[in-house]
Design an enzyme around this catalytic site. Structure first.
Site, PDB file in Angstrom:
ATOM      1  N   TYR A  32       8.832  87.254  97.663  1.00  0.00           N
ATOM      2  CA  TYR A  32       8.463  88.669  97.744  1.00  0.00           C
ATOM      3  C   TYR A  32       7.606  89.083  96.556  1.00  0.00           C
ATOM      4  O   TYR A  32       7.466  88.347  95.576  1.00  0.00           O
ATOM      5  CB  TYR A  32       9.711  89.552  97.840  1.00  0.00           C
ATOM      6  CG  TYR A  32      10.458  89.735  96.532  1.00  0.00           C
ATOM      7  CD1 TYR A  32      11.250  88.731  95.993  1.00  0.00           C
ATOM      8  CD2 TYR A  32      10.344  90.926  95.813  1.00  0.00           C
ATOM      9  CE1 TYR A  32      11.924  88.908  94.796  1.00  0.00           C
ATOM     10  CE2 TYR A  32      11.021  91.115  94.606  1.00  0.00           C
ATOM     11  CZ  TYR A  32      11.810  90.103  94.106  1.00  0.00           C
ATOM     12  OH  TYR A  32      12.465  90.275  92.915  1.00  0.00           O
ATOM     13  N   LYS A 146       9.137  83.853  92.688  1.00  0.00           N
ATOM     14  CA  LYS A 146       9.717  85.158  93.035  1.00  0.00           C
ATOM     15  C   LYS A 146      10.363  85.034  94.411  1.00  0.00           C
ATOM     16  O   LYS A 146       9.809  85.448  95.426  1.00  0.00           O
ATOM     17  CB  LYS A 146       8.620  86.243  92.990  1.00  0.00           C
ATOM     18  CG  LYS A 146       9.189  87.642  92.785  1.00  0.00           C
ATOM     19  CD  LYS A 146       8.159  88.581  92.209  1.00  0.00           C
ATOM     20  CE  LYS A 146       8.592  90.038  92.206  1.00  0.00           C
ATOM     21  NZ  LYS A 146       9.746  90.355  91.384  1.00  0.00           N
ATOM     22  N   GLU A 178      15.305  86.708  80.219  1.00  0.00           N
ATOM     23  CA  GLU A 178      14.682  87.933  80.745  1.00  0.00           C
ATOM     24  C   GLU A 178      15.763  88.843  81.299  1.00  0.00           C
ATOM     25  O   GLU A 178      16.944  88.474  81.334  1.00  0.00           O
ATOM     26  CB  GLU A 178      13.656  87.584  81.832  1.00  0.00           C
ATOM     27  CG  GLU A 178      14.267  86.908  83.050  1.00  0.00           C
ATOM     28  CD  GLU A 178      13.249  86.590  84.148  1.00  0.00           C
ATOM     29  OE1 GLU A 178      12.144  87.132  84.141  1.00  0.00           O
ATOM     30  OE2 GLU A 178      13.617  85.785  85.029  1.00  0.00           O
ATOM     31  N   LEU A 202      10.388  84.795  85.193  1.00  0.00           N
ATOM     32  CA  LEU A 202       9.296  85.163  86.082  1.00  0.00           C
ATOM     33  C   LEU A 202       8.096  85.543  85.205  1.00  0.00           C
ATOM     34  O   LEU A 202       8.259  86.270  84.219  1.00  0.00           O
ATOM     35  CB  LEU A 202       9.702  86.361  86.950  1.00  0.00           C
ATOM     36  CG  LEU A 202       8.632  86.765  87.960  1.00  0.00           C
ATOM     37  CD1 LEU A 202       8.570  85.765  89.110  1.00  0.00           C
ATOM     38  CD2 LEU A 202       8.887  88.161  88.498  1.00  0.00           C
TER      39      LEU A 202
HETATM   40  N1  PDD Z   1      11.138  92.617  89.541  1.00  0.00           N
HETATM   41  N2  PDD Z   1      11.703  89.199  85.822  1.00  0.00           N
HETATM   42  C1  PDD Z   1      12.415  89.414  86.937  1.00  0.00           C
HETATM   43  C2  PDD Z   1      13.624  88.589  87.184  1.00  0.00           C
HETATM   44  C3  PDD Z   1      12.010  90.409  87.851  1.00  0.00           C
HETATM   45  O1  PDD Z   1      12.704  90.603  88.975  1.00  0.00           O
HETATM   46  C4  PDD Z   1      10.859  91.201  87.556  1.00  0.00           C
HETATM   47  C5  PDD Z   1      10.359  92.260  88.480  1.00  0.00           C
HETATM   48  C6  PDD Z   1      10.168  90.935  86.367  1.00  0.00           C
HETATM   49  C7  PDD Z   1       8.926  91.697  85.989  1.00  0.00           C
HETATM   50  O2  PDD Z   1       7.841  91.329  86.798  1.00  0.00           O
HETATM   51  P1  PDD Z   1       6.650  92.326  87.107  1.00  0.00           P
HETATM   52  O3  PDD Z   1       6.178  92.868  85.820  1.00  0.00           O
HETATM   53  O4  PDD Z   1       5.641  91.477  87.778  1.00  0.00           O
HETATM   54  O5  PDD Z   1       7.208  93.418  88.009  1.00  0.00           O
HETATM   55  C8  PDD Z   1      10.600  89.924  85.531  1.00  0.00           C
HETATM   56  C9  PDD Z   1      10.652  93.465  90.590  1.00  0.00           C
HETATM   57  C10 PDD Z   1      10.026  94.709  90.158  1.00  0.00           C
HETATM   58  C11 PDD Z   1      11.725  93.660  91.645  1.00  0.00           C
HETATM   59  O6  PDD Z   1      12.497  92.738  91.837  1.00  0.00           O
HETATM   60  O7  PDD Z   1      11.736  94.702  92.296  1.00  0.00           O
END
Ligand code: PDD
Length: 282
Positions: A32, A146, A178, A202
């Site tokens: 996703y 992801k 993270e 991620l």
């Molecule tokens: N999540 N690390 C994890 C485990 C995450 O789920 C996310 C973002 C990030 C940050 O990634 P980005 O800057 O590309 O949004 C880091 C999204 C927002 C979610 O699961 O809805």
């Protein structure tokens, strides 16, 4: 009427159905992305879909769509739902097949689904900061993908909620990795420390933007691991994600971070982020 996208069609929310044999439903076998919209425009959309395509590749899911086609779908979704400020969720599963762990043979078509939601930027939290707690990272060793498998993240976030915090900062042994749904940064003596991009985190798009900002402002951006003790002694802590943007953490495990105020480096990064919203949304 809210419209969602399923396999080539924009349909009413209540008519949107997927099969009980969808491998996303049965195995969490899919990927996703979550993309932010500001003023009706998509923020860093190419970067998001490049990551989407990479995640698909790592799981050997053959997407039927190009990055340009995917951008077009989410753009249309915003339009039909008249969304200005909000976000788009998009996922692809390996497809529908009788339950068997190995990949279906013959291959099936992936199921693509997307929906959009309207909401404002988290202004209050950006100004005042949030509370976070630390928790052991129990996830698998491909956190760079992801994937829909988010049980470790779900349990971590639930732990945060239980302790009245907005985010759980995970650590594998002593190493800070993270957040449950964000990247994490410790700021010490004007330098920004964050976990290097590898299989343990991620590769956040917001992290990428923060790296750009730190280059713009000549702020040292150090991609090295650090431990929980270092994090607890940081002058400033931030988390970042598509929805949280550059979010200050003012309390960690109940202890005040730094002097309890939003620090100068955080402010600079927030200022830079606002500029990127202007230039990287289309
Ligand atoms: N999540 N690390 C994890 C485990 C995450 O789920 C996310 C973002 C990030 C940050 O990634 P980005 O800057 O590309 O949004 C880091 C999204 C927002 C979610 O699961 O809805």
């Amino acid at each position: 009427m809210t419209k969602v996208f399923i396999n080539g069609e924009f349909i009413n929310q209540e008519d949107a159905k997927v099969s009980y044999e969808d491998r996303g439903y049965v195995f969490g076998d899919g990927i996703y992305e979550y993309i932010r919209a500001y003023d009706g425009k998509l923020f860093t959309v190419t970067e998001h879909f490049e990551r989407f395509v990479r995640s698909a590749g790592e799981l050997q899911i053959d997407l039927d769509y190009t990055v340009e086609e995917l951008i077009d779908i989410v753009r249309q979704l915003l339009k039909v739902n008249e969304i200005k400020s909000g976000g788009v969720y998009i996922q692809a599963t390996r497809g529908v097949a009788p339950r068997e762990h190995s990949f279906p043979t013959p291959e099936v078509k992936p199921v693509l689904m997307a929906f959009a939601k309207s909401y404002d930027r988290p202004y209050e939290d950006l100004k005042n900061g949030i509370n976070a707690v630390t928790v052991e990272d129990i996830r698998w060793l491909r956190c760079d993908i992801k994937s829909l498998n988010l049980l470790g993240n779900v349990l971590a976030k639930e732990y945060a909620v239980k302790y009245n915090a907005s985010e759980a900062i995970q650590h594998r042994g002593e190493t800070v990795t993270e957040g449950a749904s964000s990247n994490v940064y410790a700021i010490k003596d004007g330098k920004i420390y964050t976990h290097p991009v590898n299989n343990c985190i991620l590769n956040g798009i917001t992290r990428k933007v923060i790296k750009w900002i730190s280059e713009d402002y000549d702020l040292p951006f150090i991609e090295e691991t650090f431990n929980v003790e270092f994090l607890k002694k940081a002058d400033e802590i931030i988390i970042s994600s598509t929805s949280a943007e550059v979010m200050p953490v003012v309390k960690l495990d109940g202890e005040t971070v730094g002097d309890g105020n939003i620090g100068p480096v955080t402010r600079k990064l927030q200022e830079g982020f606002d500029k990127y919203i202007e230039t990287k949304s289309n």
